[in-house]
Design a protein around this motif. Sequence first.
Motif, PDB file in Angstrom:
ATOM      1  N   GLN A  23       3.834  43.593  48.990  1.00 16.60           N
ATOM      2  CA  GLN A  23       4.916  44.352  48.366  1.00 16.60           C
ATOM      3  C   GLN A  23       5.853  43.434  47.576  1.00 16.60           C
ATOM      4  OE1 GLN A  23       6.599  46.510  51.683  1.00 16.60           O
ATOM      5  NE2 GLN A  23       5.163  48.212  51.450  1.00 16.60           N
ATOM      6  N   GLU A  24       5.890  42.160  47.943  1.00 16.21           N
ATOM      7  CA  GLU A  24       6.695  41.176  47.220  1.00 16.21           C
ATOM      8  C   GLU A  24       5.962  40.626  45.999  1.00 16.21           C
ATOM      9  OE1 GLU A  24       7.604  38.179  50.118  1.00 16.21           O
ATOM     10  OE2 GLU A  24       8.733  39.582  51.376  1.00 16.21           O
ATOM     11  N   GLY A  25       4.761  41.156  45.722  1.00 19.06           N
ATOM     12  CA  GLY A  25       3.998  40.718  44.556  1.00 19.06           C
ATOM     13  C   GLY A  25       3.149  39.478  44.806  1.00 19.06           C
ATOM     14  N   ARG A  26       2.836  39.203  46.058  1.00 20.11           N
ATOM     15  CA  ARG A  26       2.031  38.041  46.424  1.00 20.11           C
ATOM     16  C   ARG A  26       0.710  38.507  47.012  1.00 20.11           C
ATOM     17  NH1 ARG A  26       3.791  33.935  43.823  1.00 20.11           N
ATOM     18  NH2 ARG A  26       2.817  32.551  45.323  1.00 20.11           N
ATOM     19  N   LEU A  27      -0.369  37.821  46.658  1.00 18.02           N
ATOM     20  CA  LEU A  27      -1.707  38.152  47.133  1.00 18.02           C
ATOM     21  C   LEU A  27      -2.141  37.122  48.176  1.00 18.02           C
ATOM     22  CD1 LEU A  27      -4.315  39.874  46.828  1.00 18.02           C
ATOM     23  CD2 LEU A  27      -5.029  38.226  45.096  1.00 18.02           C
ATOM     24  N   PRO A  28      -2.405  37.559  49.411  1.00 25.58           N
ATOM     25  CA  PRO A  28      -2.908  36.623  50.421  1.00 25.58           C
ATOM     26  C   PRO A  28      -4.294  36.119  50.023  1.00 25.58           C
ATOM     27  CG  PRO A  28      -2.226  38.713  51.420  1.00 25.58           C
ATOM     28  CD  PRO A  28      -2.226  38.906  49.945  1.00 25.58           C
ATOM     29  N   ALA A  29      -4.572  34.857  50.325  1.00 25.34           N
ATOM     30  CA  ALA A  29      -5.857  34.262  49.961  1.00 25.34           C
ATOM     31  C   ALA A  29      -6.179  33.124  50.915  1.00 25.34           C
ATOM     32  CB  ALA A  29      -5.813  33.763  48.521  1.00 25.34           C
ATOM     33  N   VAL A  30      -7.420  32.664  50.831  1.00 31.22           N
ATOM     34  CA  VAL A  30      -7.851  31.510  51.605  1.00 31.22           C
ATOM     35  C   VAL A  30      -8.711  30.630  50.706  1.00 31.22           C
ATOM     36  CG1 VAL A  30      -9.912  32.621  52.565  1.00 31.22           C
ATOM     37  CG2 VAL A  30      -8.863  30.746  53.805  1.00 31.22           C
ATOM     38  N   VAL A  31      -8.564  29.318  50.865  1.00 36.02           N
ATOM     39  CA  VAL A  31      -9.391  28.348  50.156  1.00 36.02           C
ATOM     40  C   VAL A  31     -10.255  27.660  51.204  1.00 36.02           C
ATOM     41  CG1 VAL A  31      -9.417  26.253  48.758  1.00 36.02           C
ATOM     42  CG2 VAL A  31      -7.620  27.955  48.408  1.00 36.02           C
ATOM     43  N   PHE A  32     -11.575  27.677  50.979  1.00 34.85           N
ATOM     44  CA  PHE A  32     -12.479  27.043  51.934  1.00 34.85           C
ATOM     45  C   PHE A  32     -13.463  26.167  51.178  1.00 34.85           C
ATOM     46  CE2 PHE A  32     -14.487  30.932  50.603  1.00 34.85           C
ATOM     47  CZ  PHE A  32     -15.800  30.569  50.392  1.00 34.85           C
ATOM     48  N   GLY A  33     -14.036  25.234  51.887  1.00 37.14           N
ATOM     49  CA  GLY A  33     -15.024  24.353  51.271  1.00 37.14           C
ATOM     50  C   GLY A  33     -15.728  23.528  52.324  1.00 37.14           C
ATOM     51  N   LYS A  34     -16.832  22.943  51.902  1.00 42.62           N
ATOM     52  CA  LYS A  34     -17.603  22.098  52.796  1.00 42.62           C
ATOM     53  C   LYS A  34     -16.805  20.840  53.110  1.00 42.62           C
ATOM     54  CE  LYS A  34     -22.474  21.945  52.855  1.00 42.62           C
ATOM     55  NZ  LYS A  34     -23.725  21.678  52.184  1.00 42.62           N
ATOM     56  N   HIS A  35     -16.751  20.471  54.367  1.00 41.34           N
ATOM     57  CA  HIS A  35     -16.047  19.264  54.827  1.00 41.34           C
ATOM     58  C   HIS A  35     -14.567  19.282  54.456  1.00 41.34           C
ATOM     59  CE1 HIS A  35     -20.056  17.895  55.643  1.00 41.34           C
ATOM     60  NE2 HIS A  35     -20.376  17.911  54.367  1.00 41.34           N
ATOM     61  N   ALA A  36     -13.969  20.472  54.424  1.00 44.25           N
ATOM     62  CA  ALA A  36     -12.534  20.595  54.134  1.00 44.25           C
ATOM     63  C   ALA A  36     -11.943  21.665  55.053  1.00 44.25           C
ATOM     64  CB  ALA A  36     -12.322  20.981  52.670  1.00 44.25           C
ATOM     65  N   ASP A  37     -10.698  21.466  55.421  1.00 46.47           N
ATOM     66  CA  ASP A  37     -10.007  22.464  56.236  1.00 46.47           C
ATOM     67  C   ASP A  37      -9.663  23.674  55.373  1.00 46.47           C
ATOM     68  OD1 ASP A  37     -10.085  20.832  58.478  1.00 46.47           O
ATOM     69  OD2 ASP A  37      -8.137  19.918  58.029  1.00 46.47           O
ATOM     70  N   ASN A  38      -9.717  24.852  55.978  1.00 45.47           N
ATOM     71  CA  ASN A  38      -9.325  26.056  55.262  1.00 45.47           C
ATOM     72  C   ASN A  38      -7.828  26.029  54.992  1.00 45.47           C
ATOM     73  OD1 ASN A  38     -11.951  26.843  55.527  1.00 45.47           O
ATOM     74  ND2 ASN A  38     -11.554  28.529  56.934  1.00 45.47           N
ATOM     75  N   GLU A  39      -7.445  26.434  53.796  1.00 40.70           N
ATOM     76  CA  GLU A  39      -6.034  26.534  53.423  1.00 40.70           C
ATOM     77  C   GLU A  39      -5.673  28.009  53.330  1.00 40.70           C
ATOM     78  OE1 GLU A  39      -3.584  24.348  52.595  1.00 40.70           O
ATOM     79  OE2 GLU A  39      -4.725  22.490  52.743  1.00 40.70           O
ATOM     80  N   ILE A  40      -4.689  28.445  54.087  1.00 34.95           N
ATOM     81  CA  ILE A  40      -4.215  29.824  54.013  1.00 34.95           C
ATOM     82  C   ILE A  40      -3.052  29.826  53.033  1.00 34.95           C
ATOM     83  CG2 ILE A  40      -3.260  31.749  55.312  1.00 34.95           C
ATOM     84  CD1 ILE A  40      -4.582  30.525  57.799  1.00 34.95           C
ATOM     85  N   ILE A  41      -3.199  30.601  51.950  1.00 38.34           N
ATOM     86  CA  ILE A  41      -2.230  30.562  50.857  1.00 38.34           C
ATOM     87  C   ILE A  41      -1.852  31.969  50.414  1.00 38.34           C
ATOM     88  CG2 ILE A  41      -3.083  28.336  49.995  1.00 38.34           C
ATOM     89  CD1 ILE A  41      -4.579  29.974  47.793  1.00 38.34           C
ATOM     90  N   HIS A  42      -0.911  32.040  49.476  1.00 37.04           N
ATOM     91  CA  HIS A  42      -0.652  33.282  48.744  1.00 37.04           C
ATOM     92  C   HIS A  42      -0.331  32.914  47.305  1.00 37.04           C
ATOM     93  CE1 HIS A  42       3.829  32.932  48.947  1.00 37.04           C
ATOM     94  NE2 HIS A  42       3.583  32.387  50.128  1.00 37.04           N
ATOM     95  N   ILE A  43      -0.760  33.806  46.391  1.00 37.78           N
ATOM     96  CA  ILE A  43      -0.581  33.575  44.955  1.00 37.78           C
ATOM     97  C   ILE A  43       0.089  34.792  44.328  1.00 37.78           C
ATOM     98  CG2 ILE A  43      -2.572  32.022  44.761  1.00 37.78           C
ATOM     99  CD1 ILE A  43      -4.226  34.343  43.706  1.00 37.78           C
ATOM    100  N   SER A  44       0.547  34.631  43.103  1.00 36.62           N
ATOM    101  CA  SER A  44       1.161  35.735  42.375  1.00 36.62           C
ATOM    102  C   SER A  44       0.101  36.774  42.020  1.00 36.62           C
ATOM    103  CB  SER A  44       1.819  35.208  41.093  1.00 36.62           C
ATOM    104  OG  SER A  44       2.123  36.274  40.227  1.00 36.62           O
ATOM    105  N   THR A  45       0.296  37.993  42.484  1.00 33.84           N
ATOM    106  CA  THR A  45      -0.651  39.069  42.184  1.00 33.84           C
ATOM    107  C   THR A  45      -0.696  39.335  40.685  1.00 33.84           C
ATOM    108  OG1 THR A  45      -0.192  40.070  44.337  1.00 33.84           O
ATOM    109  CG2 THR A  45      -1.257  41.468  42.698  1.00 33.84           C
ATOM    110  N   LYS A  46       0.452  39.325  40.041  1.00 34.55           N
ATOM    111  CA  LYS A  46       0.536  39.601  38.604  1.00 34.55           C
ATOM    112  C   LYS A  46      -0.238  38.549  37.802  1.00 34.55           C
ATOM    113  CE  LYS A  46       3.991  40.743  35.122  1.00 34.55           C
ATOM    114  NZ  LYS A  46       5.419  40.911  34.864  1.00 34.55           N
TER     115      LYS A  46
END
Length: 181
Positions: A23-46
Amino acid sequence: MTACIHTERRQRLNSSGLRNLRQEGRLPAVVFGKHADNEIIHISTKQFEKWLKQGASGFIELKMETGQPLTVLLEDLHRNPVTGALLHADFQLVQTNKIIRTKLAVKFIGTPIGTKSGGVVQIQDPYVEVEALPNNLPTSVELDISAMGIGETRFVKDLVLPAEVTVVSGDNELLVSVSKP
């Protein structure tokens, strides 16, 4: 073409916390990769929707509030099944010296001649799964369907891809067909 989107790390949230974030205009997301820790993030939906409207292909550079920017590919996108609103995005971390597996968008070029005699174009799968080094990865692949008549189909094996790109999808996976109405 690399898009640039500003991002922030986020805490794990329950469903109401995620709803408030959206509702604040942010999109929840996750960044994952081989041999990397998952990053829990949020980005601008717009900002993200603007990138989607431009074709949603290629690399995205996620600029974190602290630390190095992350180069990623969109791996999956979750939408509300009723409203179509964005709910969550999954990004795959790109390491330039490692082969990655991803889905490429197939752009269908032309209008099949079978549609002039009443045929209907049915797109079965608009993506093909491939493996390649990030620098050799095209943003999309084109398939000319203008010569297709009624009853004709095109498969993954009909795609023309650079030699550096390995197709993971099966050769006989159906991409598009022109059928009788």
